[in-house]
Design a protein around this motif. Structure first.
Motif, PDB file in Angstrom:
ATOM      1  N   SER A  23     -34.591  -3.330   5.914  1.00 10.00           N
ATOM      2  CA  SER A  23     -33.544  -2.493   6.500  1.00 10.00           C
ATOM      3  C   SER A  23     -32.734  -3.270   7.532  1.00 10.00           C
ATOM      4  CB  SER A  23     -34.163  -1.250   7.138  1.00 10.00           C
ATOM      5  OG  SER A  23     -35.122  -1.615   8.102  1.00 10.00           O
ATOM      6  N   ASN A  24     -33.280  -4.348   8.074  1.00 14.24           N
ATOM      7  CA  ASN A  24     -32.544  -5.169   9.034  1.00 14.24           C
ATOM      8  C   ASN A  24     -31.438  -5.976   8.356  1.00 14.24           C
ATOM      9  OD1 ASN A  24     -34.243  -4.246  11.058  1.00 14.24           O
ATOM     10  ND2 ASN A  24     -35.687  -5.937  10.745  1.00 14.24           N
ATOM     11  N   GLU A  25     -31.608  -6.276   7.083  1.00 16.38           N
ATOM     12  CA  GLU A  25     -30.611  -7.067   6.363  1.00 16.38           C
ATOM     13  C   GLU A  25     -29.318  -6.301   6.120  1.00 16.38           C
ATOM     14  OE1 GLU A  25     -32.352  -8.500   2.750  1.00 16.38           O
ATOM     15  OE2 GLU A  25     -33.899  -9.628   3.819  1.00 16.38           O
ATOM     16  N   ILE A  26     -29.387  -4.964   6.120  1.00 13.19           N
ATOM     17  CA  ILE A  26     -28.193  -4.174   5.841  1.00 13.19           C
ATOM     18  C   ILE A  26     -27.141  -4.367   6.922  1.00 13.19           C
ATOM     19  CG2 ILE A  26     -28.913  -1.994   6.877  1.00 13.19           C
ATOM     20  CD1 ILE A  26     -27.117  -2.298   3.549  1.00 13.19           C
ATOM     21  N   GLU A  27     -27.580  -4.510   8.193  1.00 13.63           N
ATOM     22  CA  GLU A  27     -26.611  -4.749   9.270  1.00 13.63           C
ATOM     23  C   GLU A  27     -25.896  -6.076   9.081  1.00 13.63           C
ATOM     24  OE1 GLU A  27     -27.446  -4.190  13.351  1.00 13.63           O
ATOM     25  OE2 GLU A  27     -28.528  -2.325  13.009  1.00 13.63           O
ATOM     26  N   ALA A  28     -26.627  -7.105   8.720  1.00 14.19           N
ATOM     27  CA  ALA A  28     -26.017  -8.408   8.478  1.00 14.19           C
ATOM     28  C   ALA A  28     -25.061  -8.351   7.292  1.00 14.19           C
ATOM     29  CB  ALA A  28     -27.089  -9.468   8.247  1.00 14.19           C
ATOM     30  N   LEU A  29     -25.467  -7.628   6.259  1.00 15.75           N
ATOM     31  CA  LEU A  29     -24.612  -7.465   5.082  1.00 15.75           C
ATOM     32  C   LEU A  29     -23.328  -6.725   5.440  1.00 15.75           C
ATOM     33  CD1 LEU A  29     -24.289  -7.802   2.012  1.00 15.75           C
ATOM     34  CD2 LEU A  29     -25.550  -5.683   1.746  1.00 15.75           C
ATOM     35  N   LEU A  30     -23.464  -5.647   6.221  1.00 14.65           N
ATOM     36  CA  LEU A  30     -22.273  -4.901   6.645  1.00 14.65           C
ATOM     37  C   LEU A  30     -21.391  -5.743   7.564  1.00 14.65           C
ATOM     38  CD1 LEU A  30     -23.656  -1.309   7.280  1.00 14.65           C
ATOM     39  CD2 LEU A  30     -22.256  -2.123   5.379  1.00 14.65           C
ATOM     40  N   TYR A  31     -21.980  -6.563   8.392  1.00 13.94           N
ATOM     41  CA  TYR A  31     -21.183  -7.440   9.257  1.00 13.94           C
ATOM     42  C   TYR A  31     -20.379  -8.424   8.406  1.00 13.94           C
ATOM     43  CZ  TYR A  31     -19.755 -10.630  12.889  1.00 13.94           C
ATOM     44  OH  TYR A  31     -18.988 -11.407  13.722  1.00 13.94           O
ATOM     45  N   ASN A  32     -20.996  -8.948   7.360  1.00 14.94           N
ATOM     46  CA  ASN A  32     -20.272  -9.869   6.467  1.00 14.94           C
ATOM     47  C   ASN A  32     -19.147  -9.161   5.722  1.00 14.94           C
ATOM     48  OD1 ASN A  32     -21.803 -12.117   7.124  1.00 14.94           O
ATOM     49  ND2 ASN A  32     -23.284 -11.743   5.508  1.00 14.94           N
ATOM     50  N   LEU A  33     -19.365  -7.880   5.368  1.00 13.70           N
ATOM     51  CA  LEU A  33     -18.351  -7.123   4.627  1.00 13.70           C
ATOM     52  C   LEU A  33     -17.251  -6.573   5.537  1.00 13.70           C
ATOM     53  CD1 LEU A  33     -20.606  -5.030   2.225  1.00 13.70           C
ATOM     54  CD2 LEU A  33     -19.065  -6.883   1.573  1.00 13.70           C
ATOM     55  N   TRP A  34     -17.633  -6.026   6.686  1.00 16.83           N
ATOM     56  CA  TRP A  34     -16.695  -5.273   7.521  1.00 16.83           C
ATOM     57  C   TRP A  34     -16.311  -5.966   8.820  1.00 16.83           C
ATOM     58  CZ3 TRP A  34     -19.641   0.040   7.237  1.00 16.83           C
ATOM     59  CH2 TRP A  34     -19.581   0.511   5.938  1.00 16.83           C
ATOM     60  N   GLY A  35     -16.910  -7.115   9.103  1.00 15.64           N
ATOM     61  CA  GLY A  35     -16.582  -7.820  10.339  1.00 15.64           C
ATOM     62  C   GLY A  35     -16.953  -6.995  11.563  1.00 15.64           C
ATOM     63  N   GLU A  36     -16.055  -6.963  12.522  1.00 15.05           N
ATOM     64  CA  GLU A  36     -16.346  -6.261  13.786  1.00 15.05           C
ATOM     65  C   GLU A  36     -16.477  -4.751  13.623  1.00 15.05           C
ATOM     66  OE1 GLU A  36     -11.948  -5.585  15.698  1.00 15.05           O
ATOM     67  OE2 GLU A  36     -12.932  -7.511  16.032  1.00 15.05           O
ATOM     68  N   ASN A  37     -16.104  -4.212  12.472  1.00 16.00           N
ATOM     69  CA  ASN A  37     -16.235  -2.776  12.226  1.00 16.00           C
ATOM     70  C   ASN A  37     -17.594  -2.383  11.648  1.00 16.00           C
ATOM     71  OD1 ASN A  37     -13.727  -1.955  13.151  1.00 16.00           O
ATOM     72  ND2 ASN A  37     -12.744  -2.333  11.194  1.00 16.00           N
ATOM     73  N   PHE A  38     -18.535  -3.320  11.558  1.00 19.44           N
ATOM     74  CA  PHE A  38     -19.802  -3.009  10.901  1.00 19.44           C
ATOM     75  C   PHE A  38     -20.593  -1.918  11.614  1.00 19.44           C
ATOM     76  CE2 PHE A  38     -21.756  -5.543  14.143  1.00 19.44           C
ATOM     77  CZ  PHE A  38     -23.105  -5.221  14.147  1.00 19.44           C
ATOM     78  N   ASP A  39     -20.412  -1.758  12.906  1.00 15.57           N
ATOM     79  CA  ASP A  39     -21.163  -0.739  13.634  1.00 15.57           C
ATOM     80  C   ASP A  39     -20.265   0.307  14.283  1.00 15.57           C
ATOM     81  OD1 ASP A  39     -20.027  -2.376  15.537  1.00 15.57           O
ATOM     82  OD2 ASP A  39     -21.807  -2.469  16.811  1.00 15.57           O
ATOM     83  N   LYS A  40     -19.019   0.370  13.830  1.00 14.50           N
ATOM     84  CA  LYS A  40     -18.063   1.328  14.384  1.00 14.50           C
ATOM     85  C   LYS A  40     -18.092   2.630  13.591  1.00 14.50           C
ATOM     86  CE  LYS A  40     -15.843  -1.662  17.204  1.00 14.50           C
ATOM     87  NZ  LYS A  40     -16.819  -2.656  17.439  1.00 14.50           N
ATOM     88  N   PHE A  41     -17.289   3.599  14.029  1.00 14.87           N
ATOM     89  CA  PHE A  41     -17.145   4.862  13.321  1.00 14.87           C
ATOM     90  C   PHE A  41     -16.252   4.623  12.113  1.00 14.87           C
ATOM     91  CE2 PHE A  41     -17.408   7.238  17.618  1.00 14.87           C
ATOM     92  CZ  PHE A  41     -18.748   6.954  17.696  1.00 14.87           C
ATOM     93  N   ASN A  42     -16.858   4.478  10.957  1.00 10.98           N
ATOM     94  CA  ASN A  42     -16.088   4.163   9.755  1.00 10.98           C
ATOM     95  C   ASN A  42     -15.894   5.353   8.833  1.00 10.98           C
ATOM     96  OD1 ASN A  42     -15.765   1.400  10.386  1.00 10.98           O
ATOM     97  ND2 ASN A  42     -17.886   1.083   9.810  1.00 10.98           N
ATOM     98  N   GLY A  43     -16.590   6.399   9.057  1.00 13.74           N
ATOM     99  CA  GLY A  43     -16.424   7.594   8.237  1.00 13.74           C
ATOM    100  C   GLY A  43     -17.261   7.565   6.980  1.00 13.74           C
TER     101      GLY A  43
END
Length: 171
Positions: free
Chosen positions: A61-81
């Protein structure tokens, strides 16, 4: 506070600014979509955790954050809807199917003759959380929300079966 805003009250401005962050973030994130899906990792983490515990898949489950960071950049932990999460999880067709299934479930559980049973209300409570909290981020990403849906579905089925048995056994 933006000086060109027609809202002059700083508290009201902050409220609207906070609650509308998902709109710009969602548009930005969805513009980066390249037709590669996450195959449900964002929407069904409980399933992935169960499959990991059963040693059927390798998943962290920790890898998903890294994956989202690679996909979404600085928006990986923002309110994306919710829609952005569904798009990256299932693609366009999958997002449409999940949305259609959601609408169908809400329609099936609607009040009949202005009455709503407790069992239906139980399931609707969990279903209504999804769009209500969808502006902040998808509740589906949490294991607790996945468990809520599963438990409420089990209780709903139990209650419906129990009521049906009462109807059959009563004279």
């Amino acid at each position: 506070m933006n000086s060109s805003s027609f809202i002059k009250n700083p508290e009201m401005y902050s409220l609207f600014d906070y609650a509308s962050q998902w709109y710009m973030n969602c548009n930005h994130v969805m513009s980066t979509y390249k037709f590669e899906t996450l195959n449900g990792q964002l929407s069904f983490p409980l399933l992935f955790e169960v499959l990991k515990k059963a040693h059927l898949i390798s998943y962290s489950s920790n890898e998903i954050e890294a994956l989202l960071y690679n996909l979404w950049g600085e928006n990986f932990d923002k309110f994306n809807g919710l829609v952005a999460n569904l798009l990256f999880d299932f693609g366009y067709l999958g997002t449409f199917i999940v949305t259609a299934l959601y609408v169908y479930l809400v329609w099936i559980l609607r009040p009949v003759r202005n009455r709503l049973s407790f069992s239906k209300l139980l399931v609707l409570g969990g279903l209504f959380l999804l769009p209500a909290m969808g502006i902040f981020n998808s509740q589906m990403k949490t294991i607790a929300y996945n468990a809520l849906i599963i438990y409420s579905a089990i209780v709903y089925m139990y209650m419906v079966i129990r009521v049906d048995k009462r109807k059959v056994s009563s004279p």
